[in-house]
Each structure stands twice: as structure tokens, then as C-alpha cells.
Design a protein around this motif. Structure first.
Motif, PDB file in Angstrom:
ATOM      1  N   SER A 193      68.043  10.685 -16.910  1.00 49.08           N
ATOM      2  CA  SER A 193      68.974  11.305 -16.824  1.00 49.08           C
ATOM      3  C   SER A 193      68.265  11.986 -18.294  1.00 49.08           C
ATOM      4  O   SER A 193      68.666  12.698 -18.630  1.00 49.08           O
ATOM      5  CB  SER A 193      69.336   9.829 -17.725  1.00 49.08           C
ATOM      6  OG  SER A 193      68.938   9.064 -18.641  1.00 49.08           O
ATOM      7  N   LEU A 194      66.866  12.074 -18.030  1.00 46.46           N
ATOM      8  CA  LEU A 194      66.154  13.140 -19.236  1.00 46.46           C
ATOM      9  C   LEU A 194      66.606  12.684 -21.109  1.00 46.46           C
ATOM     10  O   LEU A 194      67.589  13.791 -21.795  1.00 46.46           O
ATOM     11  CB  LEU A 194      66.987  14.157 -19.164  1.00 46.46           C
ATOM     12  CG  LEU A 194      66.047  15.000 -18.444  1.00 46.46           C
ATOM     13  CD1 LEU A 194      66.121  16.346 -18.041  1.00 46.46           C
ATOM     14  CD2 LEU A 194      64.451  14.759 -17.786  1.00 46.46           C
ATOM     15  N   LEU A 195      66.631  11.553 -21.112  1.00 46.66           N
ATOM     16  CA  LEU A 195      67.037  10.627 -22.436  1.00 46.66           C
ATOM     17  C   LEU A 195      65.595  10.397 -23.709  1.00 46.66           C
ATOM     18  O   LEU A 195      64.794  10.320 -23.281  1.00 46.66           O
ATOM     19  CB  LEU A 195      68.019   9.432 -21.894  1.00 46.66           C
ATOM     20  CG  LEU A 195      67.593   8.926 -23.073  1.00 46.66           C
ATOM     21  CD1 LEU A 195      69.170   9.427 -24.252  1.00 46.66           C
ATOM     22  CD2 LEU A 195      68.190   7.218 -22.908  1.00 46.66           C
ATOM     23  N   PHE A 196      65.835  11.218 -24.539  1.00 45.99           N
ATOM     24  CA  PHE A 196      64.569  11.477 -25.153  1.00 45.99           C
ATOM     25  C   PHE A 196      64.735  10.690 -26.560  1.00 45.99           C
ATOM     26  O   PHE A 196      65.976  11.041 -27.828  1.00 45.99           O
ATOM     27  CB  PHE A 196      64.225  12.223 -25.603  1.00 45.99           C
ATOM     28  CG  PHE A 196      63.984  13.523 -25.019  1.00 45.99           C
ATOM     29  CD1 PHE A 196      62.587  13.949 -24.218  1.00 45.99           C
ATOM     30  CD2 PHE A 196      65.181  14.369 -23.476  1.00 45.99           C
ATOM     31  CE1 PHE A 196      62.018  15.023 -23.535  1.00 45.99           C
ATOM     32  CE2 PHE A 196      64.205  15.273 -23.098  1.00 45.99           C
ATOM     33  CZ  PHE A 196      62.942  15.189 -21.924  1.00 45.99           C
ATOM     34  N   ASN A 197      64.338   9.637 -26.451  1.00 42.33           N
ATOM     35  CA  ASN A 197      64.576   8.475 -27.731  1.00 42.33           C
ATOM     36  C   ASN A 197      63.841   8.821 -28.580  1.00 42.33           C
ATOM     37  O   ASN A 197      62.044   8.360 -28.364  1.00 42.33           O
ATOM     38  CB  ASN A 197      64.645   6.954 -27.673  1.00 42.33           C
ATOM     39  CG  ASN A 197      65.626   6.928 -26.233  1.00 42.33           C
ATOM     40  OD1 ASN A 197      66.438   7.302 -26.504  1.00 42.33           O
ATOM     41  ND2 ASN A 197      65.251   5.884 -25.571  1.00 42.33           N
ATOM     42  N   LEU A 198      63.286   9.658 -29.847  1.00 40.57           N
ATOM     43  CA  LEU A 198      61.888   9.088 -31.197  1.00 40.57           C
ATOM     44  C   LEU A 198      61.955   7.808 -31.834  1.00 40.57           C
ATOM     45  O   LEU A 198      62.690   6.945 -31.896  1.00 40.57           O
ATOM     46  CB  LEU A 198      62.721  10.511 -31.569  1.00 40.57           C
ATOM     47  CG  LEU A 198      62.966  11.464 -31.236  1.00 40.57           C
ATOM     48  CD1 LEU A 198      63.378  12.686 -32.141  1.00 40.57           C
ATOM     49  CD2 LEU A 198      62.072  12.412 -30.852  1.00 40.57           C
TER      50      LEU A 198
END
Ligand SMILES: Cc1ncc(COP(=O)(O)O)c(C=O)c1O
Length: 437
Positions: free
Chosen positions: A409-414
Motif C-alpha cells: 500500500s506504499l506506506l513509508f514509516n521512518l
């Protein structure tokens, strides 16, 4: 670099082996992607290496839990010191008091805490506490919102058009075949950010309502945040009806030093926590106002909500969690927030350069890129845009081959080990992946 997918790769072979002993080769549906997931071998900082030796920047961070990335030295030292002393015991330890004190100190709505082993359990305990406190059975939750696997919390988690009913009166849809009708009847499903429709639904079920359960920035709804008007209505209506407000901070505690509740500026009656408070080890916790949390107490007789658990507050998790949380100073959150802003504006620029339709949502260290060709705000929009979006899946695969691990789902967690160069490298890869569509 081994290309993904590759049927000759070690990951592909491991997946075939797994399929013989686990349904679909899997123990955690939420981390599966087609045609097979890569198998992890090791991790360090913000990078993870798979069984074919391919290194990628890890934007999943065990779905937000690893806010310090992999094997942070201070978290590891705390866990190791505890491992050398005691791993599990049927006695309380000082470590659980220290972590509870930190949470009580930081979170306005948390005066007392009880620990468990997952976010699912945290939500379950919050719901049970609300029921015991109010003497009522029903809960209200948002259509499509994910709160883990407790029966009532998972209603309408993945509703589809055939069953979901009218948009202003969503049906309570079973999440698995055979889910008891009684469970469905005890869940009121609300449309996200729809003030008038939700108010009417809450009022219609008011006398039976124990709690309203909310994640203020739900990942399954594309990280579209709660609107001020919606939050105000939910708080006011819950109070008027005598129902409690449960804030699910399993995911969004990483939004700031005082959690999502600090940003939103209110103290929920109950808070569900997990993920970052465990320093990378299994954890869950429910916290809340002392008067509500008293349902777990047994000073004057049996508790209103019995609560045991062999690994609750296990000392290794408590020690690692305390070290991880202590590292999360206001400055650490500010740094993550600045990196998040850089990522979000860069992603918007990528969409502009390539002329692709899409939305970039999120806050602080949570970001989602949704290649939707129509604007969205509710689960019904994102069910269309994210879940069924082929371009989305293509970008995910392409990023896998460009050294970037994110979700389909193109989740970007830093994570805190990330630096600007990691974000900039990632933006270059996203741009290349979008151009290749
Ligand atoms: C908002 C929210 N609540 C609850 C859960 C369940 O947590 P766990 O996977 O630890 O059971 C999750 C998991 O991602 C979540 O995102």
C-alpha cells in the motif's frame, strides 16, 4: 542484485517450503505480498538484508514498531542485560513499573496501565474495560479501520461493496465466515469523518453503547486524519450518551512525545498501546483514567475484568521498551517529523514531475503514497484506490528492486537511524519507479 520476483531465489524456495507446513506459507497475513514475500536474514539500523543477500532501506519497521530501526545499540544493551538476569518469571519485576511510570508521565489520558502482548490484546482489554465500566455491550468503530484481531474490533475491517450497505449507514460486515451474528449486532459501524451520519448512528444506539473506538490516522484509510469537527462530535456525543472514548494509539503513538492524544489536545478515557513501547519485542498495553482502570483492580473483591497472561509485562520487553521510549525525546520526534516533511514534499514532487494522479497523506514519521485517480477520504475510496490499485503494486515491486522496502500500500514509516540521504535516495527510487509505470 537478485531481481524480485525470481523463482530461483532462496526466498522463493523458502516460500515453497513454508507452504507445505503453513496455510499459504504464512503466519501473518498482513506481511504477505504476491507472488511471495522476501525472507529476512538480518537487520541493522534502517536496513534489512534478505536471504538472497539483498539489502533494502526498511520503511516497514515491523509495521511501525521498530521506531529505532533494527538492533539499536542502547535497546540491545538493555535487552541483553535483562536476558542475562531473568527472561520470564511468575513474579512482577521493577521493569514494568518503570515503563508504566514513563507512559503515565507522558500521556495525558493514561493514569494507570496494564501490560499485555499485542495491540490486539490492548484493544480487547480496552473494550472489555469500557463494557465493565458502563455495563453496556456495544462499541462503535470506523468502517475499514484496522484494530487487530479481536472479534468486535475486526468487524467491517475489510468490507466489500457486495455487503457494505449504504455509505451513511454502513452494515456490520463479518470479517470471517461464521463470525457470530451477536458480535456483528454489538458493533456500530461509522463512516469516517462524516459528522452528521455518525452522530445519528451513535444516538440511535446510545443506550447500549460502551465505547467509541478510534484510530485518529487509520492506515487502512490511507492515513486520512480525523477532522477537528469529527473528533469534537465524537467526544461530545460519547460524553452525552455515557459511552467511553477509546483512542487506539497502537500505530500512532509514534506521532509525538505525548502521543497522538498530545497532538489532538485531549485525554481519552482509555488508550490502547503496543508496537513502539516494546523496543522491538512483543507488547501491548491498555492505559486510562484511574477510575476506569479500576475495573482491573481486585482490592475489594474479584476484578470486574479478570486479566492474566503468561507473558504480560515480561521483563525483556519491559527493559527494551523502556530503553526505546527513553531515546524518544522531544528532539528525536522533531527530527523524525522534519524527515517526514521532506519525504512527503518529495513524494508530491515525484507525482508532479511524472504527471501521475495520487495523494500523499500522513504526519510526522508516518507517510502513505496512494496512486489513486480520484481524491479520497473514506474507507470506500481507499478500498478502491489502494487495495485494488495495480500501479500501486507495480511501484511496490519496482521499489523492491531498487533497494527500498515498503508495503504494497506504499506506506513509508521512518525510523530514527534514517538520515536525509536515505530519504533522498528513496525519493530518487520512487521517481524512477513512477517513470517506469
Ligand atoms: C491501529 C492498530 N490497532 C491494533 C493493531 C494490532 O496490533 P498487533 O498487531 O500488535 O496485535 C494494529 C496493528 O497494526 C494497529 O495498527
Amino acid at each position: 542484485m537478485t531481481a524480485y520476483p525470481d523463482s530461483a531465489s532462496r526466498s522463493a524456495q523458502l516460500h515453497q517450503r513454508a507452504r507445505r507446513v503453513m496455510p499459504s506459507g504464512n503466519s501473518r497475513q498482513t506481511i504477505f505480498f504476491k507472488p511471495y514475500p522476501v525472507y529476512a536474514r538480518s537487520g541493522e539500523g534502517c536496513r534489512v538484508v534478505d536471504e538472497d543477500g539483498v539489502e533494502r532501506i526498511d520503511f516497514l519497521n515491523n509495521y511501525t514498531a521498530l521506531i529505532h530501526g533494527h538492533r539499536h545499540p542502547e535497546v540491545m544493551a538493555a535487552a541483553r542485560a535483562q536476558l542475562d538476569r531473568l527472561t520470564a518469571v511468575a513474579l512482577p519485576t521493577e521493569a514494568e513499573i518503570a515503563l508504566a511510570e514513563l507512559l503515565v508521565d507522558r500521556l495525558e489520558g493514561v493514569e494507570q496501565v496494564r501490560f499485555a502482548n499485542s495491540g490486539t490484546e490492548a484493544v480487547m482489554m480496552a473494550i472489555k474495560a469500557a463494557r465493565a465500566y458502563t455495563g453496556r455491550p456495544r462499541i462503535a468503530k470506523i468502517e475499514g479501520a484496522y484494530h487487530g484481531g479481536y472479534d468486535h474490533a475486526e468487524v467491517s475491517q475489510a468490507a466489500t461493496p457486495a455487503a457494505w450497505g449504504p455509505a451513511d449507514r454502513p452494515a456490520s460486515v463479518a470479517n470471517y465466515k461464521g463470525q457470530p451474528k451477536g458480535v456483528l449486532d454489538d458493533v456500530v459501524v461509522l463512516p469516517w469523518n462524516d459528522v452528521e451520519a455518525s452522530r445519528a448512528l451513535l444516538e440511535a444506539h446510545g443506550a447500549d453503547l460502551a465505547a467509541v473506538l478510534i484510530d485518529p490516522i487509520p492506515s487502512r484509510l490511507g492515513l486520512v486524519p480525523i477532522s477537528e469537527a469529527y473528533l469534537a462530535m465524537l467526544r461530545e456525543t460519547a460524553r452525552k450518551l455515557g459511552a467511553l472514548f477509546i483512542l487506539d494509539e497502537v500505530y500512532c503513538l509514534r506521532l509525538g512525545y505525548r502521543g497522538a492524544q498530545g497532538r489532538l489536545g485531549f485525554a481519552p478515557d482509555l488508550t490502547a498501546m503496543a508496537k513502539i513501547i516494546g523496543g522491538g519485542f512483543p507488547v501491548g498495553a491498555v492505559g486510562g483514567k484511574a477510575e476506569v482502570m479500576a475495573v482491573f483492580g481486585f482490592d475489594d473483591g474479584p476484578p470486574r475484568v479478570p486479566h492474566g497472561g503468561t507473558y504480560n509485562a515480561n521483563p525483556v520487553t519491559m527493559a527494551a521498551g523502556l530503553a526505546a521510549m527513553r531515546l524518544l525525546t522531544p528532539e528525536a520526534f522533531a527530527r523524525l517529523g522534519a524527515l517526514g516533511d521532506r519525504l512527503r514534499s518529495g513524494l508530491r514532487e515525484c507525482l508532479k514531475i511524472t504527471g501521475r494522479d495520487g495523494q500523499v497523506q500522513g504526519a510526522e514519521s508516518l507517510t502513505m503514497l496512494s496512486l489513486s485517480d480520484r481524491p479520497f477520504g473514506t474507507y470506500r475510496d481507499t478500498a478502491y484506490a489502494v487495495r485494488f490499485g495495480e500501479p500501486q503494486a507495480a511501484v511496490h515491486r519496482s521499489l523492491m528492486n531498487r533497494g527500498v522496502l515498503t508495503s504494497p500500500s506504499l506506506l513509508f514509516n521512518l525510523s530514527t537511524p534514517m538520515v536525509e540521504a536515505d530519504v533522498d535516495f528513496t525519493l530518487e527510487q520512487v521517481l524512477a519507479a513512477l517513470k517506469a509505470l
